[in-house]
Design a protein around this motif. Structure first.
Motif, PDB file in Angstrom:
ATOM      1  N   SER A 283      10.390  17.359  -6.658  1.00  0.00           N
ATOM      2  CA  SER A 283       9.045  16.842  -6.440  1.00  0.00           C
ATOM      3  C   SER A 283       8.225  17.852  -5.663  1.00  0.00           C
ATOM      4  N   GLU A 284       7.092  18.241  -6.242  1.00  0.00           N
ATOM      5  CA  GLU A 284       6.192  19.161  -5.561  1.00  0.00           C
ATOM      6  C   GLU A 284       5.222  18.420  -4.650  1.00  0.00           C
ATOM      7  N   VAL A 285       5.365  17.093  -4.607  1.00  0.00           N
ATOM      8  CA  VAL A 285       4.512  16.267  -3.748  1.00  0.00           C
ATOM      9  C   VAL A 285       5.425  15.426  -2.853  1.00  0.00           C
ATOM     10  N   PRO A 286       5.678  15.850  -1.625  1.00  0.00           N
ATOM     11  CA  PRO A 286       6.569  15.084  -0.748  1.00  0.00           C
ATOM     12  C   PRO A 286       6.034  13.687  -0.434  1.00  0.00           C
ATOM     13  N   ARG A 287       4.711  13.561  -0.267  1.00  0.00           N
ATOM     14  CA  ARG A 287       4.124  12.266   0.070  1.00  0.00           C
ATOM     15  C   ARG A 287       2.849  12.053  -0.732  1.00  0.00           C
ATOM     16  N   ALA A 288       2.696  10.853  -1.280  1.00  0.00           N
ATOM     17  CA  ALA A 288       1.474  10.497  -2.012  1.00  0.00           C
ATOM     18  C   ALA A 288       0.835   9.292  -1.335  1.00  0.00           C
ATOM     19  N   ARG A 289      -0.410   9.476  -0.927  1.00  0.00           N
ATOM     20  CA  ARG A 289      -1.148   8.373  -0.291  1.00  0.00           C
ATOM     21  C   ARG A 289      -2.566   8.368  -0.842  1.00  0.00           C
ATOM     22  N   MET A 290      -3.109   7.174  -1.104  1.00  0.00           N
ATOM     23  CA  MET A 290      -4.380   7.062  -1.793  1.00  0.00           C
ATOM     24  C   MET A 290      -5.261   5.998  -1.146  1.00  0.00           C
ATOM     25  N   ASN A 291      -6.544   6.296  -1.057  1.00  0.00           N
ATOM     26  CA  ASN A 291      -7.525   5.383  -0.472  1.00  0.00           C
ATOM     27  C   ASN A 291      -8.152   4.542  -1.585  1.00  0.00           C
ATOM     28  N   SER A 292      -8.243   3.226  -1.384  1.00  0.00           N
ATOM     29  CA  SER A 292      -8.850   2.347  -2.384  1.00  0.00           C
ATOM     30  C   SER A 292     -10.007   1.541  -1.808  1.00  0.00           C
ATOM     31  N   ASP A 293     -10.717   2.118  -0.831  1.00  0.00           N
ATOM     32  CA  ASP A 293     -11.831   1.404  -0.205  1.00  0.00           C
ATOM     33  C   ASP A 293     -12.927   1.049  -1.207  1.00  0.00           C
ATOM     34  N   ALA A 294     -13.174   1.913  -2.184  1.00  0.00           N
ATOM     35  CA  ALA A 294     -14.245   1.640  -3.154  1.00  0.00           C
ATOM     36  C   ALA A 294     -13.962   0.355  -3.922  1.00  0.00           C
ATOM     37  N   LEU A 295     -12.732   0.186  -4.368  1.00  0.00           N
ATOM     38  CA  LEU A 295     -12.346  -1.029  -5.081  1.00  0.00           C
ATOM     39  C   LEU A 295     -12.495  -2.259  -4.186  1.00  0.00           C
ATOM     40  N   ARG A 296     -12.052  -2.157  -2.955  1.00  0.00           N
ATOM     41  CA  ARG A 296     -12.102  -3.290  -2.034  1.00  0.00           C
ATOM     42  C   ARG A 296     -13.541  -3.691  -1.743  1.00  0.00           C
ATOM     43  N   GLN A 297     -14.428  -2.702  -1.601  1.00  0.00           N
ATOM     44  CA  GLN A 297     -15.824  -3.008  -1.293  1.00  0.00           C
ATOM     45  C   GLN A 297     -16.532  -3.672  -2.467  1.00  0.00           C
ATOM     46  N   VAL A 298     -16.212  -3.254  -3.684  1.00  0.00           N
ATOM     47  CA  VAL A 298     -16.895  -3.801  -4.866  1.00  0.00           C
ATOM     48  C   VAL A 298     -16.355  -5.172  -5.249  1.00  0.00           C
ATOM     49  N   THR A 299     -15.046  -5.386  -5.093  1.00  0.00           N
ATOM     50  CA  THR A 299     -14.422  -6.609  -5.614  1.00  0.00           C
ATOM     51  C   THR A 299     -13.836  -7.534  -4.555  1.00  0.00           C
ATOM     52  N   GLY A 300     -13.572  -7.026  -3.350  1.00  0.00           N
ATOM     53  CA  GLY A 300     -12.872  -7.822  -2.358  1.00  0.00           C
ATOM     54  C   GLY A 300     -11.368  -7.870  -2.570  1.00  0.00           C
ATOM     55  N   TRP A 301     -10.876  -7.073  -3.524  1.00  0.00           N
ATOM     56  CA  TRP A 301      -9.435  -7.081  -3.826  1.00  0.00           C
ATOM     57  C   TRP A 301      -8.617  -6.571  -2.654  1.00  0.00           C
ATOM     58  N   ALA A 302      -7.424  -7.144  -2.499  1.00  0.00           N
ATOM     59  CA  ALA A 302      -6.420  -6.640  -1.556  1.00  0.00           C
ATOM     60  C   ALA A 302      -5.052  -7.062  -2.086  1.00  0.00           C
ATOM     61  N   PRO A 303      -4.014  -6.273  -1.839  1.00  0.00           N
ATOM     62  CA  PRO A 303      -2.678  -6.657  -2.321  1.00  0.00           C
ATOM     63  C   PRO A 303      -2.233  -7.983  -1.712  1.00  0.00           C
ATOM     64  N   ALA A 304      -1.579  -8.802  -2.535  1.00  0.00           N
ATOM     65  CA  ALA A 304      -1.083 -10.096  -2.074  1.00  0.00           C
ATOM     66  C   ALA A 304       0.436 -10.120  -1.966  1.00  0.00           C
ATOM     67  N   HIS A 305       1.101  -9.037  -2.360  1.00  0.00           N
ATOM     68  CA  HIS A 305       2.561  -8.978  -2.363  1.00  0.00           C
ATOM     69  C   HIS A 305       3.021  -7.747  -1.584  1.00  0.00           C
ATOM     70  N   ASP A 306       4.013  -7.927  -0.706  1.00  0.00           N
ATOM     71  CA  ASP A 306       4.520  -6.771   0.029  1.00  0.00           C
ATOM     72  C   ASP A 306       5.685  -6.141  -0.735  1.00  0.00           C
ATOM     73  N   ILE A 307       6.198  -5.045  -0.203  1.00  0.00           N
ATOM     74  CA  ILE A 307       7.227  -4.284  -0.895  1.00  0.00           C
ATOM     75  C   ILE A 307       8.495  -5.105  -1.097  1.00  0.00           C
ATOM     76  N   ASN A 308       8.861  -5.932  -0.119  1.00  0.00           N
ATOM     77  CA  ASN A 308      10.081  -6.724  -0.250  1.00  0.00           C
ATOM     78  C   ASN A 308       9.955  -7.783  -1.341  1.00  0.00           C
ATOM     79  N   MET A 309       8.771  -8.361  -1.499  1.00  0.00           N
ATOM     80  CA  MET A 309       8.550  -9.329  -2.575  1.00  0.00           C
ATOM     81  C   MET A 309       8.698  -8.649  -3.931  1.00  0.00           C
ATOM     82  N   MET A 310       8.157  -7.443  -4.039  1.00  0.00           N
ATOM     83  CA  MET A 310       8.254  -6.710  -5.294  1.00  0.00           C
ATOM     84  C   MET A 310       9.716  -6.386  -5.622  1.00  0.00           C
TER      85      MET A 310
END
Length: 323
Positions: A283-310
């Motif tokens: 892997s040439e990318v040790p860590r991947a992190r992404m900002n989703s503020d634009a989606l949250r501001q337009v729709t109010g979306w937020a994740p409803a499931h945590d990693i353990n639920m998945m």
């Protein structure tokens, strides 16, 4: 805003979903159906014959077949999920990956431009298009793309192509979801690959897990949160400009080794781990992190499931597959 959108019907009448029989499609189509107006219909499209009512069959690599299907349906919304989605498979089958992810998408875009120039298109792209940009920190929609590998490059090319080929009257929503998993995902992907081995161990296989690179850190979402984001974007579509780009992510990263540890803790049988050179993809990318503020501001979306639920849902799915 999110509550109002959830209570309202979808603002579309003829919805074409490509790749409807794939992992994401099998979760998205039923969700869209819960918001379908009485006079509307969903047309599921796949490469193989489907028993679903109103489903159609066409191959994206057959431009004439794509054109006939679009002319028959005349959709006002297209959700384009169909793709060769495995990164590992793309390394072995680069030509087929480009043929489907770009060539097939081009055939679709051309047909839509000619037949329904005012349609809305939701293109399911991928966080993979950012590529090496992740090494510079958390990415946003304005980050410069640095894709590497056939899958990432073909998806990035498809984004630009849709923006160019669709007429200005068409509305394009490009969604870049981060890694996602859940029930129904196959073993080409890391989480169900781990879970399937554990399920087989519980049924009597040798209690040794064969793994690849565990060092990478990735952002994972439950598939139900990803399709909820798609629905939220479609509900908001009429108020959006004609060209749009949204990241879909939790904003948090987890090491693959931690995911394996959590799954092993769910096992009914003690397990050990061995690294398999055949599974070791650098892997040439040790860590991947992404900002989703634009989606949250337009729709109010937020994740409803945590990693353990998945992880619990994937584990239960793999056990059920073995009966």
């Amino acid at each position: 805003m999110a509550v109002e959108q959830a209570e309202a019907p979808l603002p579309f009448r003829r919805i074409l979903v490509t790749g409807a029989d794939g992992f994401v499609g099998r979760h998205l189509v039923p969700l869209l159906a819960t918001r379908l107006p009485a006079s509307a219909r969903i047309i599921s499209a796949s490469r193989t014959a489907s028993a679903a009512q109103g489903a159609i069959t066409f191959d994206l690599t057959d431009p004439a077949g794509v054109a006939r299907a679009v002319a028959a349906v005349e959709p006002d919304l297209v959700v384009h999920l169909a793709a060769q989605a495995s990164i590992d498979q793309s390394l072995e089958e680069a030509a087929d990956t480009w043929s489907i992810n770009l060539g097939g998408s081009l055939a679709l875009a051309r047909s839509l431009a000619m037949t329904v120039p005012d349609c809305t298109v939701l293109l399911a792209s991928s966080a993979e298009v950012y590529g090496l940009a992740f090494n510079e920190g958390s990415v946003t929609e304005s980050s410069v793309l640095q894709p590497y590998g056939p899958y990432a490059r073909s998806k990035a090319a498809a984004e630009s192509m849709f923006a160019d080929v669709l007429p200005k009257s068409a509305r394009l929503i490009v969604a870049r979801p981060t890694n996602h998993s859940g029930p129904g995902q196959d073993e080409r992907f890391v989480i169900p690959a781990f879970a399937a081995q554990i399920a087989r161990i519980e049924r009597g296989d040798e209690p040794v897990l064969s793994v690849g690179n565990l060092d990478a850190e990735r952002d994972f979402l439950h598939i139900r949160d990803v399709v909820a984001a798609y629905l939220a974007l479609l509900m908001a579509a009429p108020a959006l400009p004609h060209r749009n780009l949204f990241n879909i992510a939790s904003g948090q990263s987890i090491q693959i080794a931690d995911i394996l540890t959590r799954l092993r803790a769910m096992s009914r049988i003690p397990t050990s781990v061995v690294q398999d050179p055949r599974r070791m993809r650098p892997s040439e990318v040790p860590r991947a992190r992404m900002n989703s503020d634009a989606l949250r501001q337009v729709t109010g979306w937020a994740p409803a499931h945590d990693i353990n639920m998945m992880l619990a849902d994937v584990m239960a799915d793999q056990r059920a597959r073995l009966g």
